[in-house]
Scaffold this active site. Structure first.
Site, PDB file in Angstrom:
ATOM      1  CG  HIS A   1      -1.860   4.953  -1.281  1.00 12.07           C
ATOM      2  ND1 HIS A   1      -2.747   5.455  -0.514  1.00 12.07           N
ATOM      3  CD2 HIS A   1      -2.209   3.663  -1.575  1.00 12.07           C
ATOM      4  CE1 HIS A   1      -3.780   4.795  -0.553  1.00 12.07           C
ATOM      5  NE2 HIS A   1      -3.407   3.931  -1.350  1.00 12.07           N
TER       6      HIS A   1
ATOM      7  N   GLY B   1       5.328   9.607  -9.089  1.00  8.23           N
ATOM      8  CA  GLY B   1       6.430   8.912  -9.337  1.00  8.23           C
ATOM      9  C   GLY B   1       6.904   8.498  -7.647  1.00  8.23           C
TER      10      GLY B   1
ATOM     11  CB  THR C   1      -6.781 -17.544   1.387  1.00 10.98           C
ATOM     12  OG1 THR C   1      -6.875 -16.799   0.109  1.00 10.98           O
ATOM     13  CG2 THR C   1      -7.402 -18.901   1.347  1.00 10.98           C
TER      14      THR C   1
ATOM     15  NE  ARG D   1      -4.170   1.959   1.810  1.00  9.88           N
ATOM     16  CZ  ARG D   1      -4.368   2.826   2.908  1.00  9.88           C
ATOM     17  NH1 ARG D   1      -4.060   2.675   4.052  1.00  9.88           N
ATOM     18  NH2 ARG D   1      -5.345   3.951   2.801  1.00  9.88           N
TER      19      ARG D   1
ATOM     20  CG  ASN E   1      -1.901   8.677   1.621  1.00  5.49           C
ATOM     21  OD1 ASN E   1      -2.010   8.029   0.787  1.00  5.49           O
ATOM     22  ND2 ASN E   1      -1.287   9.797   1.274  1.00  5.49           N
TER      23      ASN E   1
ATOM     24  CG  HIS F   1      -7.669  -4.929  -2.906  1.00  3.66           C
ATOM     25  ND1 HIS F   1      -8.686  -4.336  -3.579  1.00  3.66           N
ATOM     26  CD2 HIS F   1      -6.627  -4.070  -2.690  1.00  3.66           C
ATOM     27  CE1 HIS F   1      -8.592  -2.974  -3.357  1.00  3.66           C
ATOM     28  NE2 HIS F   1      -7.038  -2.767  -3.038  1.00  3.66           N
TER      29      HIS F   1
END
Length: 350
Positions: free
Chosen positions: A86, A92, A259, A82, A111, A216
């Site tokens: 982000h 970049g 899972t 993540r 965030n 995810h």
């Protein structure tokens, strides 16, 4: 009959790849490509072995630190993924997301929930690397390498996620990304058109969208990110909302309800069963081409892993500000001027 079905599926996969990426068919047997027909151009001043001579043990130090962290907390993988997404998507990869202070990206709603222990892991690795090699490796490179090694340690026994090309030699940003730049991140309430358009503006295609959404398969989401789902009154959505109401002290929901602690392709199986947690997850089933990719990744875990790695590399190649403009921070959470000022204050108080 089963063999015929699989053969038909593979033929359809090949046809889809040919239609989407005609230039890739002759050069990339994995059938994975950017819209330009291959991995995007290496940003100016960077290379894939930038620290080969100046810090030859860099990858070993990063890999071992990540291994130890994952051994004690499997959630580190999702946390690094993540942070990587982000940080890199808006402007970049420049470690701007790590900066603290008044205008920190960490305070922006997009965030919310970034894991502090994972942020601390990146800083801990930086300290180790700088002690060994000197202050020559940026926080941006350390964060990206940590994510790469976390991904490579994921998967299931005998079927791990492959490595990928990672540009190295980036400098750290001197300031956080602006609110406008952070708002370019795709949100959990986006529809499929918004998702495709958002990725396209950064030079990423539908394959990248579906593959990177596969992150995810691990991690979790806060209840506010899916409590506003409308027009989906099925049993699964109601159960999600009920869990948030019943357990307010632990308002986090696994993104993969099958899972949750294993990096695999069950996320796509869940989408096929209308069991995606986020509105944006389920939107991937509403477009004919994109839903085919969901089906392909559900049917072939190895293909998902290979595609995911390629798309991670594509994301790592995104450009914003020139990659060689900035500094190598001596503390990932502060620009060097602030670090020096803090040290001076400490000496004065002593």
């Amino acid at each position: 009959m089963a063999a015929l079905s699989r053969a038909a599926m593979l033929a359809t996969m090949g046809l889809l790849a040919a239609l989407l990426f005609p230039a890739a068919m002759s050069t990339r047997p994995s059938l994975i490509s950017m819209t330009t027909g291959g991995i995007r151009q290496l940003p100016e001043g960077l290379s894939y072995d930038f620290y080969k001579d100046t810090c030859p043990t860099l990858e070993i130090m990063v890999r071992e630190a990540v291994e130890r962290a994952i051994a004690s907390d499997v959630g580190v993988v999702a946390g690094l993924l993540r942070i990587f997404f982000h940080d890199c998507f808006p402007q970049g990869c420049d470690a701007s997301i790590l900066l603290t202070g008044a205008n920190s990206e960490l305070k922006m709603p997009q965030n919310a929930g970034l894991r502090q222990n994972v942020l601390d892991l990146i800083e801990s690795i930086r300290e180790t690397v700088h002690q060994e090699c000197g202050a020559i490796v940026s926080c941006a490179d350390i964060s990206n390498l940590a994510t790469k090694h976390a991904v490579m340690q994921s998967g299931v026994p005998g079927n791990l996620v492959p490595g990928y090309l990672l540009p190295l030699g980036r400098k750290d940003s001197l300031s956080p990304a602006t609110t406008q730049e952070v708002q370019t991140l795709p949100g959990p309430s986006f529809n499929v058109t918004q998702l495709v358009d958002t990725f396209a503006r950064r030079g990423l295609n539908e394959v990248d969208l579906v593959a990177l959404s596969g992150a995810h398969t691990i991690g979790n989401a806060s209840c506010p990110s899916f409590m506003n789902r409308r027009g989906e009154n099925d049993e699964f959505v109601q159960k999600l909302k009920s869990n948030c109401t019943r357990f307010p002290a632990a308002p986090l929901q696994d993104l993969d309800v099958t899972t949750p602690n294993t990096f695999d392709n069950m996320y796509y199986h869940n989408l096929q069963k209308n069991m995606g947690v986020l509105h944006s997850d389920m939107q991937l089933t509403l477009n004919a081409t994109i839903s085919q990719l969901v089906d392909f990744f559900a049917a072939d875990q190895g293909w998902f892993f290979a595609t995911f790695s390629t798309s991670m590399s594509n994301l790592a190649h995104l450009e914003g500000k020139p990659a060689i403009i900035g500094e190598v921070r001596r503390n990932c959470f502060k620009v060097n001027g602030a670090v020096e000022l803090s040290a001076q204050r400490f000496v004065a108080s002593a």
